[in-house]
Design an enzyme around this catalytic site. Structure first.
Site, short mmCIF file in Angstrom:
data_model
loop_
_atom_site.label_atom_id
_atom_site.label_comp_id
_atom_site.label_asym_id
_atom_site.label_seq_id
_atom_site.Cartn_x
_atom_site.Cartn_y
_atom_site.Cartn_z
N HIS A 1 41.33 39.35 30.84
CA HIS A 1 40.79 37.98 30.82
C HIS A 1 39.70 37.71 29.79
O HIS A 1 39.47 36.55 29.42
CB HIS A 1 40.30 37.53 32.21
CG HIS A 1 41.36 37.61 33.26
ND1 HIS A 1 42.57 36.98 33.13
CD2 HIS A 1 41.42 38.27 34.45
CE1 HIS A 1 43.32 37.24 34.19
NE2 HIS A 1 42.65 38.03 35.00
N CYS B 1 56.14 41.79 44.65
CA CYS B 1 54.70 41.88 44.39
C CYS B 1 54.04 42.20 45.72
O CYS B 1 54.13 41.40 46.66
CB CYS B 1 54.21 40.55 43.83
SG CYS B 1 52.42 40.47 43.66
N GLU C 1 49.86 39.40 52.34
CA GLU C 1 50.99 38.66 51.80
C GLU C 1 51.70 39.48 50.73
O GLU C 1 51.07 40.26 50.02
CB GLU C 1 50.50 37.33 51.22
CG GLU C 1 49.97 36.42 52.33
CD GLU C 1 49.41 35.09 51.85
OE1 GLU C 1 49.43 34.14 52.62
OE2 GLU C 1 48.94 35.00 50.69
N CYS D 1 39.88 41.71 49.62
CA CYS D 1 39.51 42.43 48.40
C CYS D 1 38.00 42.47 48.29
O CYS D 1 37.31 41.53 48.67
CB CYS D 1 40.10 41.73 47.18
SG CYS D 1 39.93 42.67 45.64
N CYS E 1 36.13 38.57 41.75
CA CYS E 1 36.59 37.81 40.59
C CYS E 1 36.53 36.32 40.94
O CYS E 1 37.10 35.88 41.94
CB CYS E 1 38.01 38.22 40.24
SG CYS E 1 38.16 40.00 39.91
N CYS F 1 50.04 34.25 41.21
CA CYS F 1 48.91 35.17 40.97
C CYS F 1 47.60 34.53 41.41
O CYS F 1 47.29 33.41 41.04
CB CYS F 1 48.76 35.46 39.49
SG CYS F 1 50.14 36.25 38.73
N CYS G 1 39.79 34.04 41.62
CA CYS G 1 40.88 34.55 42.47
C CYS G 1 40.65 34.18 43.93
O CYS G 1 39.57 34.38 44.48
CB CYS G 1 40.99 36.05 42.33
SG CYS G 1 42.31 36.77 43.33
N1 SAH Z 1 43.03 43.81 41.77
C1 SAH Z 1 44.16 44.02 40.91
C2 SAH Z 1 45.45 43.54 41.56
C3 SAH Z 1 45.52 42.04 41.76
S1 SAH Z 1 46.63 41.44 40.60
C4 SAH Z 1 43.91 43.37 39.57
O1 SAH Z 1 42.88 42.75 39.41
O2 SAH Z 1 44.71 43.55 38.65
C5 SAH Z 1 46.42 39.77 40.59
C6 SAH Z 1 46.52 39.24 39.18
O3 SAH Z 1 46.37 37.83 39.21
C7 SAH Z 1 45.40 39.76 38.32
O4 SAH Z 1 45.82 39.94 37.00
C8 SAH Z 1 44.41 38.63 38.38
O5 SAH Z 1 43.52 38.66 37.31
C9 SAH Z 1 45.31 37.43 38.37
N2 SAH Z 1 44.74 36.25 38.95
C10 SAH Z 1 43.80 36.17 39.92
N3 SAH Z 1 43.54 34.89 40.22
C11 SAH Z 1 44.34 34.14 39.45
C12 SAH Z 1 44.56 32.75 39.32
N4 SAH Z 1 43.91 31.89 40.09
N5 SAH Z 1 45.48 32.33 38.42
C13 SAH Z 1 46.17 33.21 37.69
N6 SAH Z 1 46.02 34.53 37.76
C14 SAH Z 1 45.10 35.00 38.63
#
Ligand code: SAH
Length: 353
Positions: free
Chosen positions: A224, A109, A96, A116, A120, A341, A123
């Site tokens: 975070h 984006c 996506e 992945c 995390c 995100c 996510c």
């Molecule tokens: N793997 C890379 C690229 C992904 S970016 C990274 O971790 O930076 C995706 C962004 O969204 C990251 O900053 C991640 O921490 C954030 N993210 C992931 N799940 C989320 C959620 N449920 N709500 C808000 N931000 C989230």
């Protein structure tokens, strides 16, 4: 098909590879530049549309190569204008990408991997296992698709690119760097590197490598928490790459690039919404010139995570500002279509995953 060799995806060829090909076939070196321009700058999908290339040469190309392209399979529009593309790759897999319009910018984006490998906990992409890395052209094509949509639906140019979609870009280093090269090169989209941000969960070794490679784009870290104990629980990658190593790599990054770092940070109820965590973040920000984006949590299921109260976010802003750190509170975009995100999870494609 006997006797025929397997055709090569021409977009895996660099300009130098193409030059070598044409010279070996007794043609002129500059032919490569012409073809390369059609493939990248004009994103042509068919050899027969290369109007300045002779029929004979086009047949030669067709005999050796194919042109792989991604296809926007499905497009959703949010009530806030955000667009999410489900992009089908040549092998049927789907990633996506998202177009985010604001008053001043249109941001693409894009994803770097199918699924992945990092786990995390907050996510949605983490729920999909990593299936494969994207090729450089698959990353590039996502940008081109969004650039076209920006022109078609908003009558505006694409202004920014963030590698913040599915996947961990630093675990697909070579292809991501190649894609960025194409995006910034005059034969590609000619975009300024400063308009591109790579976001990573924090892989110190690769951050140092980027610094050594002299990259010119911006760096964002999904932080975070600035306390190891908490971060270990949120992002298992922290157990092998603790904050001390991250700091060390960021110092190295800043020393070499002089480019300030952005920390992405969600404040969760009962997890990091106290003063101790806010102060730890403020101190963390002092290691290298940096700023903080406080991003809103986008719920992904009925899980354990809840966005902290506004008063807690305000407390963070106050503490950071008292320490002279720039902090911005970022509103979530495209939540209604799962485009925000952490929400990218191929929901409409579960059948093929
Ligand atoms: N793997 C890379 C690229 C992904 S970016 C990274 O971790 O930076 C995706 C962004 O969204 C990251 O900053 C991640 O921490 C954030 N993210 C992931 N799940 C989320 C959620 N449920 N709500 C808000 N931000 C989230």
């Amino acid at each position: 098909m006997s006797g025929m060799t397997q055709k090569i995806d021409i977009r895996k060829y660099s300009l130098a590879d193409l030059e070598e090909f044409f010279v070996a076939k007794g043609d002129k070196k500059f032919r490569a530049k012409q073809v390369y321009d059609w493939l990248w700058n004009k994103s042509l999908k068919n050899f027969d549309e290369m109007s300045n290339i002779s029929k004979e040469t086009r047949e030669l190309l067709k005999a050796h190569f194919i042109i792989n392209h991604v296809k926007v399979d499905h497009m959703q529009r949010s009530t806030d204008g955000t667009i999410k593309n489900a992009v089908k790759l040549f092998d049927g897999k789907v990633v996506e990408s998202v177009l985010i319009p604001t008053e001043k910018r249109i941001t693409a984006c894009v994803s770097s991997q199918v699924g992945c490998s990092l786990d995390c906990n907050f996510c949605a992409t983490a729920r999909l296992k990593r299936m494969r890395n994207l090729n450089a052209d698959e990353i590039y094509d996502q940008v081109v698709a969004i650039k076209d949509e920006a022109e078609q639906y908003f009558n505006r140019p694409l202004t920014n690119i963030v590698l913040m979609g599915m996947g961990e870009p630093l675990l697909n280093y070579q292809n991501v760097m190649q894609a960025i090269d194409k995006i910034t090169s005059p034969e590609g989209l000619g975009m300024a590197p400063r308009r591109i941000t790579l976001s990573t969960a924090g892989i110190p070794k690769m951050i140092k490598k980027m610094a050594d490679d002299g990259v010119k784009f911006k760096l964002a870290i999904s932080l975070h928490s600035a306390i190891n104990e908490t971060r270990n629980k949120l992002m298992p990658i922290n157990e092998v790459n603790p904050l001390e190593d991250l700091i060390d790599s960021l110092k190295y990054w800043y020393q070499k690039t002089k480019s300030i770092v952005t920390y992405e940070y969600v404040v969760w109820e009962g997890i990091n919404d106290d003063e101790r965590h806010a102060l730890a973040l403020a101190n963390f920000c002092k290691y290298v010139p940096s700023k903080v984006n406080l991003i809103q949590y986008n719920p992904i299921d009925e899980g354990d995570f809840r966005q902290a109260a506004q008063s807690k976010v305000d407390m963070y802003v106050r503490i950071l500002e008292n320490h002279g750190i720039v902090a911005k509170v970022r509103k979530s975009r495209g939540q209604d279509i799962d485009a925000a995100c952490g929400q990218l999870a191929n929901k409409n494609e579960t059948a093929i995953l």
